[in-house]
Design a protein around this motif. Structure first.
Motif, PDB file in Angstrom:
ATOM      1  N   SER A  60      51.866 -46.462  45.201  1.00 28.56           N
ATOM      2  CA  SER A  60      52.639 -45.581  44.356  1.00 28.56           C
ATOM      3  C   SER A  60      53.503 -46.385  43.411  1.00 28.56           C
ATOM      4  O   SER A  60      54.061 -47.416  43.776  1.00 28.56           O
ATOM      5  CB  SER A  60      53.523 -44.712  45.220  1.00 28.56           C
ATOM      6  OG  SER A  60      54.412 -45.538  45.895  1.00 28.56           O
ATOM      7  N   HIS A  62      55.858 -44.555  41.589  1.00 29.40           N
ATOM      8  CA  HIS A  62      57.126 -43.845  41.669  1.00 29.40           C
ATOM      9  C   HIS A  62      57.928 -44.247  42.888  1.00 29.40           C
ATOM     10  O   HIS A  62      59.128 -44.309  42.874  1.00 29.40           O
ATOM     11  CB  HIS A  62      56.869 -42.343  41.728  1.00 29.40           C
ATOM     12  CG  HIS A  62      56.187 -41.844  40.499  1.00 29.40           C
ATOM     13  ND1 HIS A  62      56.737 -41.970  39.258  1.00 29.40           N
ATOM     14  CD2 HIS A  62      54.985 -41.237  40.326  1.00 29.40           C
ATOM     15  CE1 HIS A  62      55.900 -41.454  38.360  1.00 29.40           C
ATOM     16  NE2 HIS A  62      54.838 -41.015  38.994  1.00 29.40           N
ATOM     17  N   ASN A  63      57.190 -44.502  43.961  1.00 35.42           N
ATOM     18  CA  ASN A  63      57.885 -44.667  45.226  1.00 35.42           C
ATOM     19  C   ASN A  63      58.123 -46.111  45.616  1.00 35.42           C
ATOM     20  O   ASN A  63      58.389 -46.408  46.760  1.00 35.42           O
ATOM     21  CB  ASN A  63      57.069 -44.005  46.334  1.00 35.42           C
ATOM     22  CG  ASN A  63      57.242 -42.515  46.296  1.00 35.42           C
ATOM     23  OD1 ASN A  63      57.485 -41.979  45.222  1.00 35.42           O
ATOM     24  ND2 ASN A  63      57.155 -41.884  47.427  1.00 35.42           N
ATOM     25  N   ASP A  66      61.375 -46.695  47.312  1.00 39.21           N
ATOM     26  CA  ASP A  66      61.370 -46.130  48.667  1.00 39.21           C
ATOM     27  C   ASP A  66      60.690 -47.086  49.623  1.00 39.21           C
ATOM     28  O   ASP A  66      61.117 -47.299  50.748  1.00 39.21           O
ATOM     29  CB  ASP A  66      60.589 -44.808  48.703  1.00 39.21           C
ATOM     30  CG  ASP A  66      61.307 -43.747  47.894  1.00 39.21           C
ATOM     31  OD1 ASP A  66      62.390 -44.067  47.381  1.00 39.21           O
ATOM     32  OD2 ASP A  66      60.769 -42.637  47.798  1.00 39.21           O
TER      33      ASP A  66
END
Lengths: 759, 101
Positions: A60, A62-63, A66
C-alpha cells in the motif's frame, strides 16, 4: 566390591546434585517463560486494534506510515515470541535431563596443564551459572569425541583452537532411570560391549531411537566430519547408516549454532512410512528445524501435477510376470534417469528458443510492433546464465512496452471510428475502451503463445519427433533399444495427457510416470530457475543406491549451497544393479570437489546367525561382520499347499508373540501377495496390512510388500513364498537379502511347492 | 482494516454501481470476466472508473487476467505500489492521454 560401593555412593551424590541443578534451572526457565508470556500479551495489547497483522497490505502506498508504526510493535512481539519458543525448547530439554542427565564419564588429564577433570557427557549440556562450570557436556562437544574414539590411555581431540592431547584415566558408563542411578561400570575399551549387547538385545521400538550412548568409533568419525562437503557412507544392512545420518545432522546443527550459517536441514527419505519411523530421532536430540521430503513430493511441487509414486513403480516392476514388458519399463527408467538423458535435456533447453518456440510477429492495431526474428533475437541475445523463462518474460515486457506506447493514439482512433459510426454517440469513450480491451487481449494471447512455456507440452513434443530427438542425442551413447523406449514413452505420455485434458482430476492410479516426472521436474528447474530451497545448508539422503543420476542432478539445482550426507548400501538396491561406481557418479553429478566415502561393514541389527544366513545372498567378496550376539538359527519351512503354508505361518507368528517380541514383520515380494496373506490370516491373529504410502507405527504384526520394508526393522521376520516361481533372478536375490536383514532376533522363511534355487 | 481491504471496499462500491449488484453481495472470489452474464461494456466502464478512482493506469492487455474481483484488487494494489516507487515510469504522452481528464 567395597570400592564399587564407595564409588557408587559418590556417583549417586553427584547425580543427585546434578538433578537438583537441572530442576532449579528448569523452574527458573519456567518462571521466565511465564513472565515472557505476560510480556507478549501486554505488547500485543499495546498494538493498535485496527492494524492488521498480515502482510497483505504491504504494497500500500497510502498505508505506508501505518505499516511502519505497526512494524515497531510487531517486531517487539515477534522477537518475544521467538524467545518464548526457544525457552519452551529449553524446558523440554531440562525435562529430559532430569530423567537422564548424562550417560558416561571420562577422567581426562590435559597434557599441557596436567590437570585432571571429570567430564560427564549427556544428551544436552548443563552449566552451573553460579560457579560458571560446565556440569554436563553435550555429546556433540569436541571433548566428548574422546569418549567415542578412545579407551583408557593417551587420547586427543580436535577443538576449535587446535588439537588437544591428554590421557584418559577412567571411562565409566551409567545406567540411569528416572533420575536414579541403577549401576555403572568402568572399562578400558571404547564402548563397553556388554552395554551395547544389552541394548541391542532389546526389542525393536516402533520408532527409531537415538544412539548417543553407543556411537562406535568409525560411526563417530562420520558424525563429526566437517571437512568434506559431501560425505558418502556405504554401510551393510543394520550398520546404523540412518542413525548416523540423523546424528550427523544434529551434530552439524550444533556446530552451526555458533556460526552465522543458517542451519536448515532437509532429509530425503524413501517413503512416508520410513519418514514416520525416523521422525522422533532429531526432536529427541533437540533439533526441530528439519524438513523431511520424499522425492515424489519434490516432483509434484515442481510440476504441479499428480505423479506416480516410486512404490507403485516398484510394485509394477517386481510384480510383473512378463519379462519383456518388465525389461522395457526397466530400460525406460534407466535411460531417463541417466546422465545421457540429462545431457539431452540440457541440449533441448538450449534448442528450445532456437527451434521449438513458435515465435510470431507481434502486431497491434493492424501494424507490426516487432518482427518475429527480432523477438527471437531478444531472447537469444540475453545473458545465458538467466533461465529461459526469465529471458522470455523480458521479451514479453519489451513487446508490452511498445504496445503501450501506441495505445493512446489507438484509443483516439477507435473513439473517432465509434463516433463516425453513430451507433453509440453517448458512450463513445467506453465503447472504444471495450474494443481496445478486446483487441489487446487477443494480441497478448498471441504473444503469450510463445513467451510462456508449457514444460509438459514441450516434453511431450520432444518424444513425438524421432528425428529431432536423435539430432539432440547426436554423439551420445544411447541404449540399443532406444526406439522401443521412444515408442513406449509416446504411448504412456499420450495416455496421461489425454486424461489430463478430459478432467482436472485424473483417476487415483493415473499420474505422470515416475521417470518422466523426474525429467519434467529437472526441466522445470532449469527453465524457470526456481529457488524453492536455496537456503538449505544440510541435506541427508537415505537409501542412496535407489536413486539415479537425475535425482542427484535435481538435488544439485534445488540445494545449491548445501553440504550432503549420503547413505546407502549397493547390495540393497531394488530394481537395478548398483555397484561402487555409484560413489564416483554422485560427486560428479552433485558437483562437489571434496567428497569422501566411508565404509561400515559391521552389522549391529541382527544376530550372528541371521547375518550368516543373509550373507549367502550377497555376491563374492562382500564382507559383512556381525557384532557378537547370538540367537536362534533362521528356519526355512516347507508346506505342501497354500493352506498348510498359512497354518504354519500363523503358528510361527503366535510363537513370536508368545516370545514377547513386540514387532513382527510378514514380508512378501509384492503387494498382491501381501494382500492375499493378510486376507487369510487377519481373522486368526490381529495384524495390519501396510501397502501404499501410509505412515503408521510399527507395532504388533505388520504385513507388507518388500518395497515398503526397506530401512525398517522388526524383532521377528517371516519371509513368505520363497519358492521357485517368485524368487529366481539376480534382482530377487537382492530382495531376499533386504528381507532377511530386517530381522533383529528371529527369522523364518516359508514356501509351498518347490524351494527357490537362491536359498 | 488493511490496505487490500480498503481497495476491495472502494472497488466493490464501483462494481455495485456499474453492475447493479448490492455491495454486500460482492465477494473477492466473485467472477468478473469469464461470466457470460457480464456485459463487456460494463467491464470497460469498471476499468475506467478504477483508473479514475485510484489514479492509476490499467493496461488493456492485462484486463483479461481479472478473472475474479480479488485479481483486480491485487492489480490495483500493485499499481499503487509501483506508482509510489517511481512516479516517472509513465511517459508524458501517456499521462496527457485524452482519457485522463
Amino acid at each position: 566390591m567395597k570400592e564399587y560401593l564407595q564409588e557408587f555412593e559418590q556417583e549417586k551424590k553427584r547425580l543427585d546434585t546434578t538433578v537438583t541443578l537441572v530442576r532449579l534451572q528448569m523452574d527458573a526457565a519456567q518462571q521466565a517463560l511465564e513472565t515472557k508470556e505476560a510480556g507478549i500479551l501486554a505488547a500485543k495489547e499495546d498494538m493498535p486494534d485496527d492494524t492488521a497483522h498480515a502482510v497483505a497490505g504491504l504494497y500500500s502506498a497510502h498505508n505506508f506510515e501505518d505499516l511502519v508504526e505497526l512494524s515497531q510493535y510487531a517486531y517487539l512481539v515477534s522477537g518475544q515470541v521467538a524467545e518464548h519458543e526457544s525457552e519452551g525448547q529449553k524446558i523440554r530439554q531440562f525435562r529430559s535431563m532430569a530423567l537422564t542427565p548424562y550417560f558416561s564419564r571420562i577422567d581426562f588429564t590435559f597434557e599441557d596443564t596436567q590437570e585432571c577433570e571429570s567430564i560427564y557427557i549427556g544428551r544436552f549440556s548443563l552449566r552451573d551459572d553460579a560457579s560458571r562450570e560446565i556440569v554436563v557436556y553435550d555429546w556433540r562437544s569436541p571433548i566428548a569425541s574422546v569418549f567415542y574414539r578412545f579407551g583408557t590411555g593417551k587420547a586427543f581431540y580436535d577443538a576449535p583452537g587446535g588439537t588437544i592431547a591428554g590421557e584418559v584415566s577412567l571411562k565409566r558408563q551409567f545406567e540411569i532411570h528416572q533420575g536414579v542411578l541403577d549401576y555403572f561400570f568402568d572399562a578400558d575399551v571404547q564402548i563397553v560391549d556388554e552395554f551395547l549387547r544389552k541394548l541391542l538385545s532389546q526389542n525393536a521400538a516402533p520408532q527409531m531411537k537415538t544412539i548417543v550412548e553407543t556411537i562406535q568409533k568409525d560411526q563417530d568419525i562420520i558424525i563429526r566430519d566437517s571437512e568434506h562437503d559431501l560425505v558418502m557412507v556405504q554401510g551393510v544392512a543394520g550398520s546404523g547408516k540412518t542413525s548416523i545420518g540423523l546424528h550427523r545432522a544434529a551434530y552439524l546443527m550444533y556446530q552451526a549454532m555458533s556460526g552465522l550459517a543458517s542451519n536448515q536441514i532437509v532429509i530425503l527419505s524413501p517413503n512416508k512410512l520410513f519418514e514416520r519411523y525416523i521422525s522422533n530421532v532429531l526432536p529427541e536430540l533437540g533439533e526441530k528445524n528439519v524438513q523431511t521430503l520424499v522425492f515424489e513430493e519434490v516432483f509434484q511441487r515442481l510440476i504441479n501435477r499428480r505423479v506416480q509414486s516410486r512404490t507403485s513403480l516398484l510394485e509394477h516392476l517386481i510384480a510383473s510376470r512378463d519379462p519383456s514388458a518388465k525389461a522395457v519399463v526397466k530400460s525406460v527408467l534407466e535411460f531417463k534417469m541417466s546422465e545421457t538423458f540429462m545431457e539431452i535435456l540440457h541440449r533441448f533447453v538450449y534448442d528450445i528458443p532456437r527451434r521449438w518456440i513458435p515465435f510470431a510477429d507481434a502486431e497491434y492495431a493492424g501494424r507490426l510492433v516487432m518482427p518475429r526474428r527480432l523477438i527471437q533475437a531478444k531472447v537469444l541475445q540475453q545473458e545465458h546464465s538467466f533461465p529461459l523463462a526469465v529471458r522470455l518474460k523480458k521479451a514479453h515486457m519489451f513487446i508490452c512496452h511498445h504496445v503501450r506506447k501506441r495505445r493512446p493514439h489507438r484509443l483516439e482512433t477507435l473513439r473517432r471510428y465509434v463516433i463516425a459510426g453513430k451507433r453509440h454517440p453517448f458512450d463513445a469513450k467506453t465503447f472504444a475502451r471495450m474494443v481496445s480491451i478486446r483487441e489487446s487481449t487477443a494480441m497478448i494471447r498471441r504473444v503469450k503463445a510463445y513467451t510462456e512455456i508449457d514444460v509438459l507440452a514441450l516434453y511431450v513434443r520432444l518424444f513425438q519427433d524421432d528425428r529431432a530427438f536423435y539430432r539432440l542425442a547426436k554423439g551420445l551413447p544411447l541404449p540399443p533399444d532406444m526406439d522401443r523406449i521412444l515408442a513406449y514413452t509416446r504411448e504412456t505420455l499420450g495416455a496421461v495427457c489425454g486424461l489430463c485434458n478430459l478432467t482436472d482430476e485424473p483417476g487415483p492410479k493415473a499420474g505422470i510416470p515416475y521417470a518422466d516426472a523426474a525429467a519434467l521436474a529437472y526441466l522445470e528447474l532449469i527453465i524457470s530457475g526456481r529457488r524453492d530451497f536455496a537456503d538449505i545448508r544440510q541435506v541427508v539422503v537415505d537409501e542412496a543406491q535407489d536413486y539415479y543420476p537425475l535425482h542427484y542432478a535435481i538435488l544439485r539445482v534445488l540445494f545449491p549451497k548445501a553440504c550432503y550426507t549420503i547413505l546407502g548400501d549397493i547390495h540393497q538396491s531394488m530394481e537395478k544393479e548398483a555397484d561402487t561406481a555409484l560413489y564416483t557418479t554422485i560427486p560428479r553429478v552433485l558437483d562437489k570437489d571434496n567428497p569422501v566415502l566411508m565404509t561400515l561393514d559391521k552389522s549391529f541389527r541382527s544376530t550372528r546367525e541371521i547375518i550368516g544366513f543373509s550373507a549367502q545372498f550377497l555376491g563374492e567378496g562382500v564382507r559383512i561382520t556381525s557384532f557378537s550376539r547370538s540367537g536362534e538359527a533362521p528356519m526355512v519351512h516347507k508346506a505342501l499347499d497354500s493352506d498348510a503354508l498359512h497354518d504354519q505361518m500363523a503358528a510361527e507368528i503366535r510363537s513370536c508373540l508368545d516370545s514377547q517380541y513386540r514387532s513382527v514383520g510378514v514380508l512378501c515380494k509384492t503387494e498382491r501377495d501381501a494382500v492375499e496373506i493378510y486376507q487369510h490370516l487377519h481373522h486368526r491373529i490381529p495384524m495390519r496390512l501396510i501397502c501404499t504410502d501410509v505412515a503408521e507405527a510399527l507395532e504388533g504384526v505388520s504385513v507388507m510388500p518388500l518395497s515398503m520394508a526397506k530401512g525398517l526393522e522388526f524383532d521377528a521376520v517371516l519371509v513368505c513364498h520363497v519358492d521357485n516361481i517368485r524368487y529366481t533372478s539376480e534382482d530377487d536375490r537382492r530382495l531376499l537379502y533386504i528381507a532377511c536383514t530386517r530381522a533383529l532376533h528371529r527369522l523364518s522363511l516359508f514356501y509351498a511347492g518347490e524351494e527357490s534355487p537362491l536359498v | 482494516m488493511n490496505n487490500t481491504e480498503k481497495i476491495f471496499k472502494q472497488a466493490a462500491a464501483l462494481i455495485s454501481q456499474i453492475f447493479n449488484i448490492r455491495e454486500d453481495e460482492i465477494r473477492p472470489e466473485m467472477s468478473l470476466y469469464d461470466d457470460p452474464e457480464i456485459n463487456p461494456l460494463d467491464v470497460a466502464r469498471l476499468i475506467m472508473a478504477c483508473e479514475k478512482k485510484f489514479d492509476i493506469m490499467i493496461h488493456d492487455e492485462d484486463v483479461h487476467t481479472f478473472v475474479r474481483v480479488d485479481d483486480c484488487v491485487r492489480y490495483i494494489a500493485e499499481a499503487l505500489f509501483e506508482g509510489q516507487q517511481s512516479i516517472s515510469v509513465s511517459s508524458d504522452e501517456e499521462r496527457e492521454a485524452w482519457y485522463y481528464e
